[in-house]
Design an enzyme around this catalytic site. Structure first.
Site, PDB file in Angstrom:
ATOM      1  N   LYS A 190      43.576  35.641  62.433  1.00 20.63           N
ATOM      2  CA  LYS A 190      43.514  35.506  60.972  1.00 20.63           C
ATOM      3  C   LYS A 190      43.896  34.081  60.578  1.00 20.63           C
ATOM      4  O   LYS A 190      44.858  33.514  61.131  1.00 20.63           O
ATOM      5  CB  LYS A 190      44.480  36.517  60.347  1.00 20.63           C
ATOM      6  CG  LYS A 190      44.432  36.606  58.832  1.00 20.63           C
ATOM      7  CD  LYS A 190      45.418  37.665  58.327  1.00 20.63           C
ATOM      8  CE  LYS A 190      45.256  37.956  56.852  1.00 20.63           C
ATOM      9  NZ  LYS A 190      46.133  39.022  56.359  1.00 20.63           N
TER      10      LYS A 190
ATOM     11  N   SER B 235      43.564  42.511  53.444  1.00 25.68           N
ATOM     12  CA  SER B 235      43.078  41.149  53.420  1.00 25.68           C
ATOM     13  C   SER B 235      42.552  40.649  54.766  1.00 25.68           C
ATOM     14  O   SER B 235      41.752  39.722  54.797  1.00 25.68           O
ATOM     15  CB  SER B 235      44.193  40.214  52.952  1.00 25.68           C
ATOM     16  OG  SER B 235      45.259  40.190  53.889  1.00 25.68           O
TER      17      SER B 235
ATOM     18  N   SER C  12      47.190  45.245  54.802  1.00 23.35           N
ATOM     19  CA  SER C  12      46.107  44.334  55.204  1.00 23.35           C
ATOM     20  C   SER C  12      45.644  44.429  56.646  1.00 23.35           C
ATOM     21  O   SER C  12      44.631  43.835  56.995  1.00 23.35           O
ATOM     22  CB  SER C  12      46.507  42.894  54.906  1.00 23.35           C
ATOM     23  OG  SER C  12      46.315  42.652  53.543  1.00 23.35           O
TER      24      SER C  12
HETATM   25  N1  GLN Z   1      45.936  44.760  49.157  1.00 23.03           N
HETATM   26  C1  GLN Z   1      47.298  44.343  49.213  1.00 23.03           C
HETATM   27  C2  GLN Z   1      47.514  43.186  48.278  1.00 23.03           C
HETATM   28  O1  GLN Z   1      46.578  42.750  47.716  1.00 23.03           O
HETATM   29  C3  GLN Z   1      47.668  44.049  50.624  1.00 23.03           C
HETATM   30  C4  GLN Z   1      47.823  42.625  50.991  1.00 23.03           C
HETATM   31  C5  GLN Z   1      48.348  42.397  52.374  1.00 23.03           C
HETATM   32  O2  GLN Z   1      48.773  43.305  53.073  1.00 23.03           O
HETATM   33  N2  GLN Z   1      48.364  41.135  52.733  1.00 23.03           N
HETATM   34  O3  GLN Z   1      48.587  42.723  48.106  1.00 23.03           O
END
Ligand code: GLN
Length: 471
Positions: free
Chosen positions: A79, A154, A178
């Site tokens: 990532k 994400s 995410s």
């Molecule tokens: N969808 C969640 C957010 O927007 C998760 C983000 C994450 O785990 N980085 O914060």
């Protein structure tokens, strides 16, 4: 079977028997990426030169040593919020467009020590804020099962790369789901470890009390191998725990599986519910005890998460000021450098969250928002501790629905935040959870979430492995 179909364990065996070399495997992946990634968009950067160099080095070790680490010569993707020395690291933000990582994240040091091959950096929502990768400043990663749908977020690029066979495994980060959400949408296995189990050093911080790095892989066994390689205490992360993962054998017979009633309420797609119910039926047939439980504060999880996250993010993102890192806009005075750089460099989601977080942390509202959220967070933690006095693991859906269409929720932040309903409480409590492919609806994968108590990755992984066999 082609080289890109093989798991970590199969590659390891093949290397040992000299059936193929890491260079051959790496080249097969690089070719596949060239052919398929223009359609999927999993990668922001392909590090071909680095990968071929690492593969060559791995081949030398494989040729001369009888025993070598499991990840030796195995190609992976990372990532783009995780630092790889000398490579670009953008976190999918324009503000870091020209930023090159000056050092390796601890997880990368560990992968390199094992001899893993880094194919490239994967797409994400800008600074990991989102659930679809549509918030990336560069591109949207498509779902390999249906190109009109999102890969989830994400860490959508990481999940899509494993699902599309463009990497054997990937590292992502999970602050509120995410890893698990994109794993569920793309039909791969994704593990969010216990907070503190894996060092966060070299991960661009979103919300420091929630962030955790973890693996994506084709199988639970592969996830376990990666987790073993990247976990452990690290002096560079003050919150890293003194924890050595030990694999354990578990029998489903007599195992107590908790089913939280609040997870099966309004908002859950009935087809998803059917698939999750099917998994509990299977576990029951194998001798597990299914125990209804209650996590009464789940209803506050999304609100608590978004207040905590935006507060921490507003503070963490203050460092991107046009002076210390990346993109910088020239202006007449320092204050204008800050505002112009941040105004042009950040996309709309980081801006929204910085404003929300600054508001909750401001002196007049701190008690009403941030402090209150921390109190509710404690109650959510207690819900789980009480539950784990009665059960070994908890089963739940990962997401309320299968992967949604690209664009479907992009202009509705609240709808996007609600996708996180089943994942965020796990981060608030700091406990581990895995997303395991459990079935499909109209060709779209659905993940089963298996949640465990603190530092019980051994149970989570062992149960996931047994379920994987049965499903
Ligand atoms: N969808 C969640 C957010 O927007 C998760 C983000 C994450 O785990 N980085 O914060």
């Amino acid at each position: 079977m082609s080289l890109i179909d093989l798991t970590i364990t199969e590659l390891h065996e093949g290397f040992k028997k000299k059936q193929f070399t890491s260079t051959e495997v790496t080249k097969a992946y690089l070719e596949h990426i060239k052919a398929i990634d223009p359609k999927i968009g999993a990668y922001l950067l392909v590090t071909e030169e680095l990968a071929l160099g690492q593969a060559e080095a791995a081949d030398k070790i494989i040729a001369t040593q009888e025993n070598f680490p499991m990840l030796m010569g195995v190609p992976c993707s990372i990532k783009d919020a995780i630092l790889v020395e000398g490579q670009k690291a953008t976190s999918a933000s324009k503000i870091l467009e020209n930023y090159f990582a000056p050092y390796d994240a601890t997880v990368i040091t560990k992968l390199k020590k094992q001899g893993a091959v880094i194919l490239g950096k994967t797409n994400l929502d800008e600074f990991a804020m989102g659930a679809s990768t549509e918030n990336s400043a560069y591109k949207v990663s498509k779902n390999p099962h249906d190109l009109t749908r999102v890969a989830g977020g994400s860490s959508g690029g990481s999940a899509a790369s494993v699902s599309a066979k463009s990497a054997v495994f990937s590292l992502g980060s999970d602050t509120g789901g995410s890893i698990r959400l994109p794993a569920s949408f793309c039909g791969v296995v994704g593990l969010k470890p216990t907070y503190g189990a894996v060092s966060r050093s070299g991960l661009m911080a979103l919300a420091s009390s929630l962030d955790q790095i973890g693996p994506f892989a084709k199988t639970v066994e592969d996830c376990k191998i990666i987790f073993q390689a990247i976990s452990g205490n690290d002096a560079l992360d003050a919150t890293s725990a003194d924890y050595n993962f030990k694999d354990s054998v578990i029998n489903l017979k007599g195992l107590k599986i908790g089913i939280p009633k609040e997870y099966f309420a309004k908002g859950l797609d009935p087809e998803v519910e059917k698939i999750i119910n099917h998994t509990t039926e299977k576990a029951k047939e194998a001798g597990a005890k299914i125990i209804p439980i209650s996590l009464p504060n789940l209803q506050y999880a999304v609100a608590t998460y978004y207040i905590t996250l935006t507060s921490e993010a507003s503070s963490n993102l203050a460092r991107y000021d046009g002076i210390k890192y990346g993109f910088s806009k020239e202006a007449e005075n320092l204050s204008q450098v800050y505002t112009k750089t941040r105004g042009e460099g950040f996309g709309s989601e980081p801006k929204r969250r910085i404003m929300l977080g600054t508001y909750s942390l401001s002196s007049g509202y701190y008690d009403a928002y941030y402090k209150k959220a921390q109190q509710v967070r404690e109650l959510i933690k207690q819900d789980f501790s009480k539950a784990f006095k009665k059960v070994d693991v908890i089963f739940s859906p990962v997401a309320p629905s299968p992967a949604f269409k690209v664009g479907e929720k992009a202009s509705d932040p609240l709808a996007m935040y609600l996708v996180d309903i089943y994942t965020v409480s796990v981060n608030l409590a700091g406990i581990p959870a895995i997303s395991l492919p459990a079935g499909k609806i109209g060709g779209l994968p659905i993940g089963l979430q298996i949640i465990g108590n603190h530092f019980e990755e051994n149970k989570v992984l062992a149960v996931a492995e047994l379920m994987e066999k049965m499903l």
